[in-house]
Design an enzyme around this catalytic site. Structure first.
Site, PDB file in Angstrom:
ATOM      1  N   HIS A  20     -12.249  -4.774  34.486  1.00  0.00           N
ATOM      2  CA  HIS A  20     -13.170  -3.823  34.107  1.00  0.00           C
ATOM      3  C   HIS A  20     -14.713  -4.548  34.980  1.00  0.00           C
ATOM      4  CE1 HIS A  20     -10.784  -2.392  30.922  1.00  0.00           C
ATOM      5  NE2 HIS A  20     -11.445  -1.478  31.025  1.00  0.00           N
ATOM      6  N   LYS A  38     -19.072  -5.458  31.276  1.00  0.00           N
ATOM      7  CA  LYS A  38     -18.142  -5.052  29.981  1.00  0.00           C
ATOM      8  C   LYS A  38     -18.325  -6.563  28.806  1.00  0.00           C
ATOM      9  CE  LYS A  38     -13.739  -3.828  28.225  1.00  0.00           C
ATOM     10  NZ  LYS A  38     -14.381  -2.915  27.085  1.00  0.00           N
ATOM     11  N   MET A  49     -20.950   5.373  28.677  1.00  0.00           N
ATOM     12  CA  MET A  49     -20.348   6.404  28.160  1.00  0.00           C
ATOM     13  C   MET A  49     -21.126   7.650  27.395  1.00  0.00           C
ATOM     14  SD  MET A  49     -17.036   6.086  28.986  1.00  0.00           S
ATOM     15  CE  MET A  49     -17.010   7.626  27.785  1.00  0.00           C
TER      16      MET A  49
HETATM   17  P1  NAD Z   1     -23.147   0.886  27.291  1.00  0.00           P
HETATM   18  O1  NAD Z   1     -23.778  -0.610  26.977  1.00  0.00           O
HETATM   19  O2  NAD Z   1     -23.415   1.307  28.602  1.00  0.00           O
HETATM   20  O3  NAD Z   1     -23.605   1.693  26.065  1.00  0.00           O
HETATM   21  C1  NAD Z   1     -23.843   1.472  24.886  1.00  0.00           C
HETATM   22  C2  NAD Z   1     -25.243   2.309  24.245  1.00  0.00           C
HETATM   23  O4  NAD Z   1     -25.147   2.177  22.926  1.00  0.00           O
HETATM   24  C3  NAD Z   1     -26.414   1.505  25.089  1.00  0.00           C
HETATM   25  O5  NAD Z   1     -27.274   2.676  25.253  1.00  0.00           O
HETATM   26  C4  NAD Z   1     -27.024   0.950  23.422  1.00  0.00           C
HETATM   27  O6  NAD Z   1     -28.597   0.903  23.516  1.00  0.00           O
HETATM   28  C5  NAD Z   1     -26.468   2.075  22.520  1.00  0.00           C
HETATM   29  N1  NAD Z   1     -26.455   1.378  21.262  1.00  0.00           N
HETATM   30  C6  NAD Z   1     -26.517   0.169  20.949  1.00  0.00           C
HETATM   31  N2  NAD Z   1     -26.642   0.013  19.407  1.00  0.00           N
HETATM   32  C7  NAD Z   1     -27.041   1.358  19.055  1.00  0.00           C
HETATM   33  C8  NAD Z   1     -27.394   1.855  17.714  1.00  0.00           C
HETATM   34  N3  NAD Z   1     -27.402   0.942  16.561  1.00  0.00           N
HETATM   35  N4  NAD Z   1     -27.399   3.054  17.585  1.00  0.00           N
HETATM   36  C9  NAD Z   1     -27.392   3.941  18.579  1.00  0.00           C
HETATM   37  N5  NAD Z   1     -27.121   3.382  20.088  1.00  0.00           N
HETATM   38  C10 NAD Z   1     -26.923   2.034  20.041  1.00  0.00           C
HETATM   39  O7  NAD Z   1     -21.737   0.649  26.850  1.00  0.00           O
HETATM   40  P2  NAD Z   1     -20.503   1.711  27.265  1.00  0.00           P
HETATM   41  O8  NAD Z   1     -19.910   1.297  29.047  1.00  0.00           O
HETATM   42  O9  NAD Z   1     -20.767   3.223  27.528  1.00  0.00           O
HETATM   43  O10 NAD Z   1     -19.639   1.328  26.433  1.00  0.00           O
HETATM   44  C11 NAD Z   1     -19.664   1.452  24.997  1.00  0.00           C
HETATM   45  C12 NAD Z   1     -18.395   1.210  24.296  1.00  0.00           C
HETATM   46  O11 NAD Z   1     -17.537   1.987  24.808  1.00  0.00           O
HETATM   47  C13 NAD Z   1     -17.679  -0.368  24.562  1.00  0.00           C
HETATM   48  O12 NAD Z   1     -17.311  -0.863  23.535  1.00  0.00           O
HETATM   49  C14 NAD Z   1     -16.609  -0.023  25.615  1.00  0.00           C
HETATM   50  O13 NAD Z   1     -15.656  -1.039  25.535  1.00  0.00           O
HETATM   51  C15 NAD Z   1     -15.990   1.292  24.906  1.00  0.00           C
HETATM   52  N6  NAD Z   1     -15.291   2.183  25.797  1.00  0.00           N
HETATM   53  C16 NAD Z   1     -14.427   2.740  25.258  1.00  0.00           C
HETATM   54  C17 NAD Z   1     -13.384   3.510  25.970  1.00  0.00           C
HETATM   55  C18 NAD Z   1     -12.542   4.428  25.410  1.00  0.00           C
HETATM   56  O14 NAD Z   1     -11.942   5.174  25.900  1.00  0.00           O
HETATM   57  N7  NAD Z   1     -12.243   4.353  24.111  1.00  0.00           N
HETATM   58  C19 NAD Z   1     -13.869   4.033  27.203  1.00  0.00           C
HETATM   59  C20 NAD Z   1     -15.112   3.306  28.010  1.00  0.00           C
HETATM   60  C21 NAD Z   1     -15.801   2.451  27.091  1.00  0.00           C
END
Ligand code: NAD
Length: 266
Positions: A155, A159, A13
């Site tokens: 998903h 996830k 994201m």
């Molecule tokens: P992802 O694992 O690809 O990305 C998460 C990123 O956060 C990684 O790069 C990780 O290294 C980083 N991270 C972890 N700890 C950190 C910290 N302390 N400081 C900074 N960065 C840190 O996951 P994703 O698929 O991008 O999803 C992320 C979250 O968003 C999940 O909880 C997912 O369910 C949620 N999501 C929400 C929506 C929405 O519309 N609200 C849509 C898609 C995904």
């Protein structure tokens, strides 16, 4: 020009949000963070996100990065988002949180932080899903107890949390609309002798391949099935929703808002 900090800029994201900021008027990428110890720390935020050099380094401290930004967008992990929120509460800057899977205690802590700064917290930032939330509430109220409600979400295999935050929100909306206690009537998957009881709200999870996000809400009646279905075809829908939320929240008083507020659906 509004400067946006993207927390977790190397994530699925985070990268999509950085890319979409680039083609949205009135906003620019002002910073990016990653987890402490990540190989991306000190690399250029634009290069990490795959959008070309920006001359700003990825850091691990959201407080530091927020000094140069007006608002943060955080799609990371529950623990990471709590860290961002506590840092932002010190600086008074607003935050848009898309992360899902918060524990009840973390939700209480978020409510307290919302007394200090403006927050948008939403398990799904896509416009279509927020319209779906509204349609589901109306459908449940009209169809009532004669229709069995089952929610199926799918998903990608990476996830972490299940069921999805969106499916959890849909089940809460259905329970509220039908005056039921979700703790009592929520059923998460079935196996063996598992005959349906009348007021159950079934929630089912599929994890496979690279599915971006699908939610189906089935109202099963005697003689008809009524379904509301949403499929995200690209992460851009969530990213663009989060940028819209970041622009919307800039002049709002402290408090917790959701996408229904941002989109004027309340
Ligand atoms: P992802 O694992 O690809 O990305 C998460 C990123 O956060 C990684 O790069 C990780 O290294 C980083 N991270 C972890 N700890 C950190 C910290 N302390 N400081 C900074 N960065 C840190 O996951 P994703 O698929 O991008 O999803 C992320 C979250 O968003 C999940 O909880 C997912 O369910 C949620 N999501 C929400 C929506 C929405 O519309 N609200 C849509 C898609 C995904």
């Amino acid at each position: 020009m509004t400067k946006i900090l993207v927390v977790g800029i190397a994530g699925r994201m985070g990268k999509t949000i950085a890319e979409c900021i680039g083609d949205t008027e009135g906003v620019e990428l002002g910073g990016g963070t990653e987890r402490a110890g990540s190989d991306f720390i000190n690399q250029d935020i634009g290069e990490v996100a795959g959008i070309g050099k920006k001359g700003i380094a990825v850091v691990d401290d959201p407080a530091l990065a927020l000094e140069h930004c007006d608002v943060a967008i955080d799609f990371t992990t529950p623990a990471s988002s709590m860290f961002t929120l506590n840092s932002a509460a010190e600086s008074g800057k607003p935050v848009v949180v898309g992360t899902t899977g918060f524990s009840p205690d973390q939700k209480k802590e978020i409510a307290n932080i919302g007394k200090k700064i403006p927050l948008v917290v939403a398990p799904n930032m896509s416009i279509g899903v927020n319209v779906l939330f509204k349609l589901v509430a109306d459908a449940a109220r009209v169809l009532g107890d004669d229709y069995d409600v089952e929610i199926v979400e799918a998903h990608h295999k990476f996830k972490k949390d299940a069921p999805s935050g969106t499916a959890v929100r849909i089940s809460e909306i259905v329970a509220d609309s039908l005056g039921r206690d979700l703790e009592q009537v929520g059923v998460y998957g079935r196996k063996g002798l598992a005959e349906r009881t009348p007021k159950e709200i079934g929630v089912h999870t599929v994890r496979a391949g690279d599915i971006i996000g699908e939610h189906r809400v089935l109202f099963g009646g005697m003689g008809e099935n009524f379904e509301i279905f949403h499929r995200a075809q690209s992460r851009q829908t969530f990213a663009r929703g989060s940028i819209r939320a970041a622009q919307w929240i800039l002049d709002k008083p402290k408090g917790i808002y959701d996408m229904q507020d941002v989109l004027g659906l309340k």
